[in-house]
Design a protein around this motif. Sequence first.
Motif, short mmCIF file in Angstrom:
data_model
loop_
_atom_site.label_atom_id
_atom_site.label_comp_id
_atom_site.label_asym_id
_atom_site.label_seq_id
_atom_site.Cartn_x
_atom_site.Cartn_y
_atom_site.Cartn_z
N ALA A 96 0.81 -1.22 0.00
CA ALA A 96 0.00 0.00 0.00
C ALA A 96 0.84 1.27 0.00
O ALA A 96 0.40 2.31 -0.48
N ARG A 97 2.05 1.21 0.55
CA ARG A 97 2.93 2.39 0.64
C ARG A 97 4.37 1.93 0.48
O ARG A 97 4.68 0.77 0.75
N ALA A 98 5.24 2.87 0.10
CA ALA A 98 6.64 2.52 -0.05
C ALA A 98 7.51 3.77 0.04
O ALA A 98 7.07 4.87 -0.30
N GLU A 99 8.74 3.57 0.47
CA GLU A 99 9.72 4.65 0.54
C GLU A 99 11.10 4.02 0.55
O GLU A 99 11.38 3.11 1.34
N GLY A 100 11.96 4.46 -0.36
CA GLY A 100 13.32 3.94 -0.39
C GLY A 100 13.35 2.46 -0.70
O GLY A 100 12.81 2.00 -1.70
N ALA A 101 13.97 1.69 0.19
CA ALA A 101 14.08 0.25 0.00
C ALA A 101 12.98 -0.52 0.73
O ALA A 101 13.00 -1.75 0.75
N TRP A 102 12.01 0.19 1.29
CA TRP A 102 11.00 -0.45 2.13
C TRP A 102 9.60 -0.27 1.57
O TRP A 102 9.27 0.77 1.00
N VAL A 103 8.77 -1.30 1.75
CA VAL A 103 7.35 -1.21 1.42
C VAL A 103 6.53 -1.59 2.65
O VAL A 103 7.03 -2.22 3.59
N GLU A 104 5.27 -1.20 2.62
CA GLU A 104 4.37 -1.47 3.75
C GLU A 104 3.06 -2.01 3.20
O GLU A 104 2.54 -1.51 2.20
N ASP A 105 2.53 -3.04 3.84
CA ASP A 105 1.27 -3.60 3.35
C ASP A 105 0.09 -2.88 3.98
O ASP A 105 0.25 -1.94 4.78
N VAL A 106 -1.13 -3.32 3.63
CA VAL A 106 -2.32 -2.59 4.07
C VAL A 106 -2.54 -2.69 5.57
O VAL A 106 -3.25 -1.86 6.16
N GLU A 107 -1.93 -3.69 6.21
CA GLU A 107 -2.03 -3.79 7.67
C GLU A 107 -0.90 -3.06 8.39
O GLU A 107 -0.86 -3.04 9.62
N GLY A 108 0.01 -2.45 7.64
CA GLY A 108 1.10 -1.70 8.25
C GLY A 108 2.37 -2.49 8.48
O GLY A 108 3.32 -1.97 9.07
N ARG A 109 2.45 -3.76 8.00
CA ARG A 109 3.68 -4.54 8.13
C ARG A 109 4.70 -4.04 7.13
O ARG A 109 4.36 -3.79 5.97
N ARG A 110 5.96 -3.93 7.54
CA ARG A 110 7.01 -3.42 6.67
C ARG A 110 7.88 -4.56 6.15
O ARG A 110 8.12 -5.55 6.85
N TYR A 111 8.34 -4.39 4.91
CA TYR A 111 9.16 -5.39 4.25
C TYR A 111 10.33 -4.69 3.54
O TYR A 111 10.14 -3.63 2.94
N LEU A 112 11.49 -5.31 3.61
CA LEU A 112 12.62 -4.83 2.83
C LEU A 112 12.48 -5.39 1.42
O LEU A 112 12.42 -6.61 1.23
N ASP A 113 12.43 -4.50 0.43
CA ASP A 113 12.22 -4.90 -0.95
C ASP A 113 13.56 -5.30 -1.57
O ASP A 113 14.37 -4.44 -1.92
#
Length: 408
Positions: free
Chosen positions: A33-50
């Motif tokens: 749902a959102r992203a910045e730099g090397a990171w993305v975030e899903d609709v529940e707010g969990r963050r992942y390193l892309d």
Amino acid sequence: MTAPAHARTSADLIRAEEPVLAHNYHPLPVVVARAEGAWVEDVEGRRYLDMLAGYSALNFGHRHPALIQAAHDQLDRLTLTSRAFHNDRLAEFAERLAALTGLDMVLPMNTGAEAVESGIKVARKWAYDVKGVPDGQATIVVAADNFHGRTTTIVSFSTDETARAGFGPFTPGFRIVPYNDLAALEEAVDETTAAVLIEPIQGEAGVIIPDEGYLAGVRELTRRKGCLFIADEIQSGLGRTGRTLAVEHESVVPDVLLLGKALGGGIVPVSAVVARREVMGVLGPGEHGSTFGGNPLAAAVGTAVVGLLETGEFQRRADELGLVLSEGLEALRGHGVSGFRARGLWAGVDVDPALGTGREISERLMREGILVKDTHGSTIRLAPPLTVTADELRSALGTLEKVLGQAG
């Protein structure tokens, strides 16, 4: 009533796709749902390193400030004219991209597959108009296990039956030889050959890096035989391997260069065919085109991408951080990793098949907050944004070690 997207869970949204989206992809079960730099975030707010970066489309990370600013500024002025008219952004884009690549002329398109199709047309036209190949007899030599796209013509010379089976009849005029085999290439090239089309590094096949001297050998052979060398750098180019172009590792300049993915900065689709003047000059008005190719918004973003690469910063980062990636993978060899191939911030990692398929390993990494994608069998690919940090890389490799240990 359907709930608004922002109020729906990942599971809701994945279920909603099933009846209405064509099933031509099998994505990991994460809804970004959102992203910045090397990171993305899903609709529940969990963050992942892309660690995939859109198959190298996001070389500069998600929403790089300079690229976002270029897009915002252009959106306030002009987005599309079509090539029926000139626009005030296209000349600078073409000039700077040509200078960056060491070539002369630019044919702007939209997608990588369009760039490949365009390169094929240019090569055939050159063969007829310049080389003197009889009309309708031009051939193009390609490598087995290639990935140049999935349009009908392109899958005609694919050896991937998943992309090919059920889509014939196929376009003639292509000869397939083993990759990294100069002797086979020599045998296949004859007086009808318009071009040799290869990836300097085969990405979809598992980041297959040819032997040292292969690219220089292709360049020498094509010059000697009087045909074109077309380098598909759609995945390997624009900083990914620690150089602006992967062919630079052997100081090679092709006749025709195919670019895409990162050229749009992860904002809009932008691709280009860049070539020597005497090659691109065979095209005349009406012989090729694209409504959106070279549009002002794409040219503005593409120019900003070229500006980032002109500094050399991202090439240096990929080169330096590539050592961190390779050293970390080497430490895992024999501990779940049976082998790997890496150049810059790009790696194909072969996992012990006893520990799971590439898909299964990718799903386990996803649950630990790391996003990668499998290629074939038990191979996964790593292609983080060039903005990733050394600490983030080490953390991702530590998570890979943990996942492989749990699988064992």
